[in-house]
Design an enzyme around this catalytic site. Structure first.
Site, PDB file in Angstrom:
ATOM      1  N   SER A 189       0.881  -1.176   0.000  1.00 52.20           N
ATOM      2  CA  SER A 189       0.000   0.000   0.000  1.00 52.20           C
ATOM      3  C   SER A 189       0.911   1.216   0.000  1.00 52.20           C
ATOM      4  O   SER A 189       2.092   1.109   0.368  1.00 52.20           O
ATOM      5  CB  SER A 189      -0.836   0.000   1.278  1.00 52.20           C
ATOM      6  OG  SER A 189      -1.382   1.279   1.496  1.00 52.20           O
ATOM      7  N   TYR A 202      -1.748  -0.920  10.563  1.00 50.08           N
ATOM      8  CA  TYR A 202      -1.746  -1.259   9.127  1.00 50.08           C
ATOM      9  C   TYR A 202      -0.491  -0.701   8.461  1.00 50.08           C
ATOM     10  O   TYR A 202       0.169  -1.386   7.682  1.00 50.08           O
ATOM     11  CB  TYR A 202      -3.011  -0.674   8.499  1.00 50.08           C
ATOM     12  CG  TYR A 202      -3.174  -0.916   7.017  1.00 50.08           C
ATOM     13  CD1 TYR A 202      -3.393  -2.203   6.514  1.00 50.08           C
ATOM     14  CD2 TYR A 202      -3.135   0.137   6.101  1.00 50.08           C
ATOM     15  CE1 TYR A 202      -3.569  -2.420   5.145  1.00 50.08           C
ATOM     16  CE2 TYR A 202      -3.312  -0.067   4.745  1.00 50.08           C
ATOM     17  CZ  TYR A 202      -3.537  -1.340   4.271  1.00 50.08           C
ATOM     18  OH  TYR A 202      -3.712  -1.552   2.920  1.00 50.08           O
ATOM     19  N   LYS A 206       2.386  -2.888   6.551  1.00 48.47           N
ATOM     20  CA  LYS A 206       2.832  -2.737   5.155  1.00 48.47           C
ATOM     21  C   LYS A 206       4.328  -2.390   5.122  1.00 48.47           C
ATOM     22  O   LYS A 206       5.045  -2.853   4.236  1.00 48.47           O
ATOM     23  CB  LYS A 206       1.981  -1.677   4.434  1.00 48.47           C
ATOM     24  CG  LYS A 206       0.507  -2.097   4.240  1.00 48.47           C
ATOM     25  CD  LYS A 206       0.322  -3.379   3.407  1.00 48.47           C
ATOM     26  CE  LYS A 206      -1.146  -3.677   3.085  1.00 48.47           C
ATOM     27  NZ  LYS A 206      -1.390  -4.933   2.379  1.00 48.47           N
TER      28      LYS A 206
HETATM   29  N1  LIG Z   1      -8.531  -0.412  -1.587  1.00 44.80           N
HETATM   30  C1  LIG Z   1      -7.511   0.360  -1.256  1.00 44.80           C
HETATM   31  O1  LIG Z   1      -7.622   1.592  -1.195  1.00 44.80           O
HETATM   32  C2  LIG Z   1      -6.162  -0.270  -0.974  1.00 44.80           C
HETATM   33  C3  LIG Z   1      -5.062   0.588  -0.908  1.00 44.80           C
HETATM   34  C4  LIG Z   1      -3.817   0.039  -0.644  1.00 44.80           C
HETATM   35  C5  LIG Z   1      -3.663  -1.308  -0.484  1.00 44.80           C
HETATM   36  N2  LIG Z   1      -4.749  -2.144  -0.568  1.00 44.80           N
HETATM   37  C6  LIG Z   1      -4.504  -3.575  -0.373  1.00 44.80           C
HETATM   38  O2  LIG Z   1      -5.110  -4.285  -1.420  1.00 44.80           O
HETATM   39  C7  LIG Z   1      -5.395  -5.622  -0.976  1.00 44.80           C
HETATM   40  C8  LIG Z   1      -6.796  -5.989  -1.408  1.00 44.80           C
HETATM   41  O3  LIG Z   1      -7.725  -5.130  -0.779  1.00 44.80           O
HETATM   42  P1  LIG Z   1      -9.028  -4.549  -1.493  1.00 44.80           P
HETATM   43  O4  LIG Z   1      -8.954  -3.076  -1.423  1.00 44.80           O
HETATM   44  O5  LIG Z   1      -9.238  -5.199  -2.797  1.00 44.80           O
HETATM   45  O6  LIG Z   1     -10.134  -4.963  -0.414  1.00 44.80           O
HETATM   46  P2  LIG Z   1     -11.311  -6.040  -0.443  1.00 44.80           P
HETATM   47  O7  LIG Z   1     -12.212  -5.781  -1.611  1.00 44.80           O
HETATM   48  O8  LIG Z   1     -11.875  -6.026   0.921  1.00 44.80           O
HETATM   49  O9  LIG Z   1     -10.555  -7.414  -0.724  1.00 44.80           O
HETATM   50  C9  LIG Z   1      -9.865  -8.113   0.281  1.00 44.80           C
HETATM   51  C10 LIG Z   1      -9.706  -9.557  -0.150  1.00 44.80           C
HETATM   52  O10 LIG Z   1      -8.980 -10.247   0.890  1.00 44.80           O
HETATM   53  C11 LIG Z   1      -9.683 -11.437   1.212  1.00 44.80           C
HETATM   54  N3  LIG Z   1      -9.474 -11.816   2.595  1.00 44.80           N
HETATM   55  C12 LIG Z   1      -9.675 -11.074   3.717  1.00 44.80           C
HETATM   56  N4  LIG Z   1      -9.421 -11.796   4.810  1.00 44.80           N
HETATM   57  C13 LIG Z   1      -9.039 -13.034   4.388  1.00 44.80           C
HETATM   58  C14 LIG Z   1      -8.647 -14.232   5.025  1.00 44.80           C
HETATM   59  N5  LIG Z   1      -8.612 -14.339   6.373  1.00 44.80           N
HETATM   60  N6  LIG Z   1      -8.319 -15.300   4.262  1.00 44.80           N
HETATM   61  C15 LIG Z   1      -8.364 -15.229   2.924  1.00 44.80           C
HETATM   62  N7  LIG Z   1      -8.721 -14.136   2.248  1.00 44.80           N
HETATM   63  C16 LIG Z   1      -9.061 -13.043   2.969  1.00 44.80           C
HETATM   64  C17 LIG Z   1     -11.157 -11.125   0.940  1.00 44.80           C
HETATM   65  O11 LIG Z   1     -11.862 -12.315   0.604  1.00 44.80           O
HETATM   66  P3  LIG Z   1     -12.876 -13.141   1.556  1.00 44.80           P
HETATM   67  O12 LIG Z   1     -13.643 -12.153   2.366  1.00 44.80           O
HETATM   68  O13 LIG Z   1     -13.675 -13.929   0.566  1.00 44.80           O
HETATM   69  O14 LIG Z   1     -11.977 -14.022   2.380  1.00 44.80           O
HETATM   70  C18 LIG Z   1     -11.047 -10.253  -0.306  1.00 44.80           C
HETATM   71  O15 LIG Z   1     -11.023 -11.051  -1.462  1.00 44.80           O
HETATM   72  C19 LIG Z   1      -5.174  -5.636   0.535  1.00 44.80           C
HETATM   73  O16 LIG Z   1      -3.933  -6.250   0.809  1.00 44.80           O
HETATM   74  C20 LIG Z   1      -5.118  -4.144   0.894  1.00 44.80           C
HETATM   75  O17 LIG Z   1      -4.290  -3.912   2.012  1.00 44.80           O
HETATM   76  C21 LIG Z   1      -5.986  -1.646  -0.812  1.00 44.80           C
END
Ligand SMILES: NC(=O)c1ccc[n+]([C@@H]2O[C@H](COP(=O)([O-])OP(=O)(O)OC[C@H]3O[C@@H](n4cnc5c(N)ncnc54)[C@H](OP(=O)(O)O)[C@@H]3O)[C@@H](O)[C@H]2O)c1
Length: 326
Positions: A189, A202, A206
């Site tokens: 991130s 968090y 990261k």
């Molecule tokens: N969105 C942003 O602004 C942003 C910015 C920087 C970094 N990120 C990073 O991007 C990545 C994806 O996030 P996102 O924004 O796409 O959020 P999201 O839509 O909430 O996706 C998170 C994914 O992680 C899975 N997950 C959560 N807990 C889990 C567990 N215990 N076991 C297996 N899978 C799990 C969820 O699937 P299930 O619920 O089906 O398990 C879901 O598919 C994360 O690492 C986040 O830190 C996001």
């Protein structure tokens, strides 16, 4: 004398151009150049890519983007029904490049660390190989530092750090033992670049990933390691965020007019980073991208900027809202 003046002028011009470019791009400069001149995403056709956290958000869109280019996929997360929907979306997007066997759904909780080896074997049994592991599953956080309970620190690190490290170690050992020129990627991130207020655990998690995967880049030769840092992206993540209390979720939807990168655009940039095996890339909208650039190369200036703007304004920018909005 005129030669020194010319050199000085060129240096100043270089920095002015860099700053302007970062204000307008939605990625770092290297990734922008690679999107125009680098290897296309289709160079990954036929490869086996395992995406954790593929049921929603960035992971889902990454799967669909790669499927369009005929990349074989393992999609894993906890929600089987969501994964099955993503599988169908991948098959539809693949324009006939992929068949049912080419998209493998694996229901898996990343927190079942003792079962990682068994899950890994399932993927190898299915495809007989693995080319790229994308460690994407994770949860963010919104909470003031002094209110966060230690149990939350531990739970967040368990998911965002220890599970990622453990699965990556299994994959790396597989690559080395089987002479596979593999590739490991991790969704970090921009909080891995700039320490934004109101998500201390968090941000620490990261940063820990950066330390671990940068060490791999310097210690494990012959395996590619990509650290990809999205900026604010429109996904479910604000609903799923950790807070300061164990078991609690932040549970706020992303606002429809919040200025965030779309998940599709983030996934496209991520795919370009994978195709070109970048060491480190980031993505984000204006003006956040500019702040990431400053944070990455001029951390003292970014500290000053955060102090000057104040925590509330930084929060607004992070949430894609205008400065000063109440
Ligand atoms: N969105 C942003 O602004 C942003 C910015 C920087 C970094 N990120 C990073 O991007 C990545 C994806 O996030 P996102 O924004 O796409 O959020 P999201 O839509 O909430 O996706 C998170 C994914 O992680 C899975 N997950 C959560 N807990 C889990 C567990 N215990 N076991 C297996 N899978 C799990 C969820 O699937 P299930 O619920 O089906 O398990 C879901 O598919 C994360 O690492 C986040 O830190 C996001």
């Amino acid at each position: 004398m005129w030669l020194f003046s010319l050199i000085g002028f060129c240096v100043v011009l270089y920095y002015i151009v860099q700053l302007c470019v970062f204000y307008y791009l939605d990625s770092d400069f290297e990734l922008y150049l690679l999107s125009k001149l680098g290897k296309p995403i289709s160079s990954l056709r036929g490869k086996v890519v395992w995406i954790t956290g593929a049921s929603s958000g960035i992971g889902r869109d990454l799967a669909i983007t790669l499927a369009k280019h005929g990349v074989r996929l393992c999609l894993s997360s906890r929600k089987l029904s969501e994964l099955m929907k993503v599988k169908q979306e991948c098959l539809d997007a693949s324009r006939g490049y992929l068949n049912d066997h080419d998209v493998f759904v694996l229901q898996m909780d990343m927190l079942e660390i003792d079962s990682h080896n068994t899950y890994f074997d399932k993927v190898i049994d299915h495809f007989k190989t693995l080319d790229i592991l994308v460690n994407n599953a994770g949860r963010s956080q919104r909470a003031e530092w002094n209110t966060i309970q230690l149990k939350v620190d531990r739970e967040l690190f368990e998911l965002d750090v220890f599970a990622v490290v453990n699965l990556s170690r299994i994959a790396l050992n597989y690559f080395i033992e089987n002479s596979v020129k593999g590739h490991i990627a991790v969704t970090s991130s921009v909080t891995g670049l700039v320490a934004f207020p109101n998500s201390a655990t968090y941000t620490a998690a990261k940063h820990a990933l950066h330390g671990y995967f940068e060490t791999l880049q310097n210690e494990v030769f012959g395996i590619d390691v990509t650290i990809f840092c999205p900026g604010p992206t429109a996904t479910n993540f604000l609903q799923e965020c950790f807070t300061n209390t164990p078991g609690e979720k932040f549970n706020k939807p992303v606002g429809a007019d919040d200025k965030r990168l779309t998940s599709e655009r983030c996934a496209k940039l991520y795919s370009i980073a994978l195709a070109n095996k970048t060491l480190f890339s980031w993505a984000g909208t204006r003006p956040m991208n500019f702040i990431f650039y400053i944070g990455c190369y001029y951390p003292n200036v970014s500290r000053l900027l955060i102090k000057t703007l104040g925590i509330e304004n930084i929060d607004r920018l992070r949430n894609g809202r205008p400065l000063g909005e109440s």
